[in-house]
Each structure stands twice: as structure tokens, then as C-alpha cells.
Design a protein around this motif. Structure first.
Motif, short mmCIF file in Angstrom:
data_model
loop_
_atom_site.label_atom_id
_atom_site.label_comp_id
_atom_site.label_asym_id
_atom_site.label_seq_id
_atom_site.Cartn_x
_atom_site.Cartn_y
_atom_site.Cartn_z
N ASP A 217 0.81 -1.27 0.12
CA ASP A 217 -0.10 -0.05 -0.14
C ASP A 217 1.15 1.19 0.08
N VAL A 218 1.17 1.82 -1.13
CA VAL A 218 2.01 2.91 -1.42
C VAL A 218 1.28 4.13 -1.45
N ARG A 219 1.51 5.22 -0.56
CA ARG A 219 1.10 6.33 -0.54
C ARG A 219 1.94 7.26 -1.42
N ILE A 220 1.26 8.12 -2.38
CA ILE A 220 1.84 8.86 -3.29
C ILE A 220 2.10 10.35 -2.74
N ASP A 221 3.11 10.93 -2.27
CA ASP A 221 3.13 12.07 -1.50
C ASP A 221 3.72 13.10 -2.53
#
Length: 248
Positions: A217-221
Motif C-alpha cells: 500500500d504505497v502512498r503517493i506524496d
């Protein structure tokens, strides 16, 4: 085998557009989804990537109420709507009537068509409302399909590779349209895509589905707008491709 909970049920809170708990899906002896836990916030865009056969479309169909889980609970706040890769417009109905079909029932025809025309104007098709679907370009047809999904004012919009069949320039235009509509309406989005760059440029989070489970689960900051040529986007792409087992 434990019975599945009702597939589409109200959450009772505006904090989440959808919530999945312990979801599993089997087709005979084959396990497609295995104990999935997932929450999609109202106003959040979540992209789902994975190899073919990893269960992406099955998860989307369950959220849409088109399929049922073997086990687990699925709660959706309000009425989810879905856009497929093919526009699926009815050829013997004009565009405005196709869009009006997305309205919740019971309604009246005049109100339905007025709402449809307003949505068609928002997606740039005001001048094509009375056209026949077979006269539309691919991008126009997909705009009409998006309008049909949004005319129901959903809290959750489900997108099953809706831009996959479009040419590169039309796809970028559709990305801008989706983000603009999302900024105005703040519905939750679950986007299934095979395109890692598309996932990064559109989503707040990218989920990697592998063998029926959420492997990452990769958050795109990154601030929007994002471009595929940006170094930061390339870094995320390298990371996600590695999680998918693709190395350069």
C-alpha cells in the motif's frame, strides 16, 4: 464455509466511502481474493495494480454489487457506480438518454434528462447530447460513460481500466477531466489499471494486488498536477514495478 455479509450496505459515517473486512472470493477450488482488508476514504483516489488474474476486477465487481464475496464484509456509503473499459452505451438511445439511465429511480424523464444534460456539459459534451452513440469518438463515448456514472451522485466511483483503449493524448485529457470532476465533487475512487504511471499520476494511494492479497500500500506524496516525466514519479514507478516483479 462462513457466509458472506451483505455486499453493499451503508457505513453510517462519511469518513469512509467503502470498507472491506476479511474479504475472500473463491471460484470452485480456486482462491481469487484472500482475506482483503481495505478502506477508501471519501474524496480519496486509490489505484489498484497487479498482474493479470490477480483479482483486481473481481474486487471491483464485488464493491459494485455485481458479485458476492465467499467470506467477509463489504460496506459502501451510498450508491457505488462503475465505468468499464468499454463505454457500454445503448446504440438505439441518444447520448442524453444513455446518461439519464444512471439516475437513481424513481425519477421522472424530464428531471432525468435535465440532470443528464448538465453532466454532459460538465464533461464537455453539451453539443453531443442528442447524438447517437455510434457517432461518438472513443474519447467522447468514454466521457458519456463517465457522465452516466456521475449523474447518480455517487460517493464511490469504480473505474475498471476506463482509459486503457484510448490513445495517449485522449487519455491525458481524460485524466485531467477526472481530476477536475473529483476536485469539485470529492467522491471516493477505486481505479483498476495496468498502467503504473497512470496510477501514480492520479492516485493518493497505489495498492499492489498479488495472488489475491494486498502485497503493498504505497502512498503517493506528490502535489498535483503530476507528470510522467517528473523524476519523483519515475522513482515511484521503479518502486512499484519492483513490487510487481518487473526489473529494468
Amino acid at each position: 464455509m462462513t457466509a458472506a455479509a451483505t455486499t453493499v450496505a451503508p457505513i453510517g459515517s462519511r469518513a469512509a466511502a467503502a470498507r472491506i473486512t476479511g474479504l475472500s472470493k473463491r471460484f470452485g477450488e480456486r482462491s481469487v481474493l484472500d482475506r482483503i482488508d481495505l478502506e477508501i476514504g471519501v474524496g480519496e483516489i486509490v489505484a489498484l495494480v497487479g498482474r493479470s488474474g490477480s483479482g483486481k476486477s473481481t474486487l471491483l465487481r464485488i464493491l459494485a454489487g455485481l458479485d458476492t464475496p465467499t467470506r467477509g464484509a463489504v460496506s459502501v456509503d451510498g450508491r457505488p457506480t462503475i465505468v468499464f473499459q468499454e463505454p457500454r452505451l445503448i446504440p438505439w438511445q441518444p447520448v442524453v438518454r444513455n446518461v439519464a439511465l444512471g439516475r437513481p429511480k424513481p425519477r421522472n424523464r424530464r428531471a432525468d434528462e435535465q440532470a443528464a444534460r448538465e453532466l454532459l456539459a460538465e464533461v464537455g459534451l453539451a453539443g453531443r447530447a442528442d447524438a447517437w452513440p455510434l457517432t461518438l469518438s472513443g474519447g467522447e463515448a468514454q466521457r458519456a460513460a463517465l457522465a452516466r456514472a456521475l449523474v447518480a451522485e455517487p460517493t464511490l466511483l469504480l473505474l475498471d481500466e476506463p482509459f486503457g483503449a484510448l490513445d495517449a493524448l485522449t487519455r491525458l485529457t481524460m485524466h485531467e477531466l477526472l481530476l477536475g470532476l473529483h476536485a469539485q465533487r470529492e467522491f471516493g475512487v477505486l481505479l483498476v489499471t495496468h498502467d503504473v504511471l497512470e496510477a501514480i499520476t492520479l492516485a493518493d494511494r497505489v495498492l499492489v494486488l498479488d495472488e489475491g492479497r494486498i502485497a503493498a500500500d504505497v502512498r503517493i506524496d506528490l502535489a498535483r498536477p503530476r507528470t510522467a516525466a517528473a523524476p519523483e514519479v519515475a522513482e515511484y514507478a521503479t518502486r512499484l514495478l519492483a513490487l510487481l516483479g518487473v526489473t529494468h
